[in-house]
Design a protein around this motif. Structure first.
Motif, short mmCIF file in Angstrom:
data_model
loop_
_atom_site.label_atom_id
_atom_site.label_comp_id
_atom_site.label_asym_id
_atom_site.label_seq_id
_atom_site.Cartn_x
_atom_site.Cartn_y
_atom_site.Cartn_z
N THR A 93 112.80 19.90 -24.06
CA THR A 93 112.60 20.70 -22.75
C THR A 93 112.99 19.52 -21.70
O THR A 93 113.88 19.62 -20.83
N PHE A 94 112.68 18.01 -21.71
CA PHE A 94 112.99 16.94 -20.95
C PHE A 94 114.26 16.69 -20.98
O PHE A 94 115.00 16.38 -19.85
N ALA A 95 114.94 16.92 -22.31
CA ALA A 95 116.57 16.62 -22.17
C ALA A 95 117.45 17.63 -21.47
O ALA A 95 118.34 17.23 -20.79
N SER A 96 116.78 18.84 -21.58
CA SER A 96 117.51 19.91 -20.77
C SER A 96 117.11 19.65 -19.18
O SER A 96 118.16 19.94 -18.29
N GLU A 140 119.34 16.89 -18.01
CA GLU A 140 120.88 17.21 -17.83
C GLU A 140 121.26 18.08 -16.62
O GLU A 140 122.17 17.79 -15.64
N ASP A 141 120.34 18.90 -16.43
CA ASP A 141 120.30 19.82 -15.04
C ASP A 141 120.07 18.96 -13.78
O ASP A 141 120.84 18.93 -12.62
N ALA A 142 119.04 18.07 -13.98
CA ALA A 142 118.75 17.20 -12.89
C ALA A 142 119.79 16.10 -12.39
O ALA A 142 120.30 16.12 -11.26
N ARG A 202 117.74 25.33 -12.14
CA ARG A 202 117.28 25.21 -13.60
C ARG A 202 116.28 24.17 -13.63
O ARG A 202 115.34 24.07 -14.48
N ALA A 203 116.67 23.11 -13.22
CA ALA A 203 115.82 21.81 -13.09
C ALA A 203 114.44 21.95 -13.02
O ALA A 203 113.39 21.67 -13.41
N ARG A 204 114.28 22.98 -11.51
CA ARG A 204 112.89 22.95 -11.16
C ARG A 204 112.17 23.82 -12.04
O ARG A 204 110.83 23.87 -12.31
N LYS A 205 112.83 25.01 -12.63
CA LYS A 205 112.12 25.78 -13.63
C LYS A 205 111.75 24.98 -14.82
O LYS A 205 110.83 25.21 -15.45
N THR A 206 112.88 24.28 -15.23
CA THR A 206 112.28 23.36 -16.62
C THR A 206 111.17 22.31 -16.26
O THR A 206 110.30 22.19 -17.01
N SER A 207 111.17 21.93 -15.10
CA SER A 207 110.07 20.92 -14.78
C SER A 207 108.77 21.76 -14.89
O SER A 207 107.83 21.02 -15.26
N LEU A 208 108.74 22.95 -14.34
CA LEU A 208 107.29 23.68 -14.53
C LEU A 208 106.96 23.94 -16.13
O LEU A 208 105.80 23.93 -16.45
N ALA A 209 108.12 24.25 -16.95
CA ALA A 209 107.67 24.39 -18.32
C ALA A 209 107.21 23.12 -18.89
O ALA A 209 106.34 23.26 -19.92
N LEU A 230 103.27 19.32 -21.23
CA LEU A 230 102.52 18.07 -21.15
C LEU A 230 100.83 18.34 -21.13
O LEU A 230 100.02 17.38 -21.75
N LYS A 231 100.75 19.35 -20.46
CA LYS A 231 99.06 19.53 -20.27
C LYS A 231 98.76 20.26 -21.65
O LYS A 231 97.43 19.55 -22.13
N GLU A 232 99.40 20.74 -22.49
CA GLU A 232 99.09 21.31 -23.82
C GLU A 232 99.04 19.89 -24.82
O GLU A 232 98.08 19.85 -25.47
N PHE A 233 99.95 19.14 -24.57
CA PHE A 233 100.03 17.76 -25.22
C PHE A 233 98.69 16.93 -25.05
O PHE A 233 97.96 16.49 -25.81
N ARG A 234 98.26 16.82 -23.80
CA ARG A 234 97.11 16.17 -23.25
C ARG A 234 95.95 16.69 -24.05
O ARG A 234 95.08 16.04 -24.80
N LYS A 235 95.65 18.09 -23.78
CA LYS A 235 94.54 18.85 -24.61
C LYS A 235 94.55 18.55 -26.13
O LYS A 235 93.65 18.07 -26.57
N VAL A 236 95.71 18.78 -26.79
CA VAL A 236 95.86 18.38 -28.24
C VAL A 236 95.51 17.02 -28.77
O VAL A 236 94.90 16.65 -29.72
N SER A 237 96.08 16.01 -27.82
CA SER A 237 95.72 14.64 -27.96
C SER A 237 94.39 14.27 -27.99
O SER A 237 93.94 13.49 -28.68
#
Length: 58
Positions: free
Chosen positions: A11-14, A17-19, A33-40, A45-52
């Motif tokens: 997702t970050f790579a995408s 690229e758009d940014a 597209r970059a703004r939409k991807t930033s929301l995703a 990242l919030k999910e990663f924090r929870k799992v971590s």
């Protein structure tokens, strides 16, 4: 957790690229597209924090 990290990287790579297209070439559609991807990315990242945090408790 590995799958989540891979998804974040993809997702970050995408986003990057758009940014880059928006900043370097002024591509307005890429900016959208970059703004939409930033929301995703934010959700991932919030999910990663929870799992971590859960993994750290074990």
């Amino acid at each position: 957790m590995e799958k989540l990290v891979e998804e974040i990287q993809t997702t970050f790579a995408s986003f990057k690229e758009d940014a880059d297209l928006q900043t370097e070439k002024g591509n307005k559609a890429a900016g959208t597209r970059a703004r939409k991807t930033s929301l995703a990315l934010e959700k991932l990242l919030k999910e990663f924090r929870k799992v971590s945090v859960e993994a750290g408790k074990k």
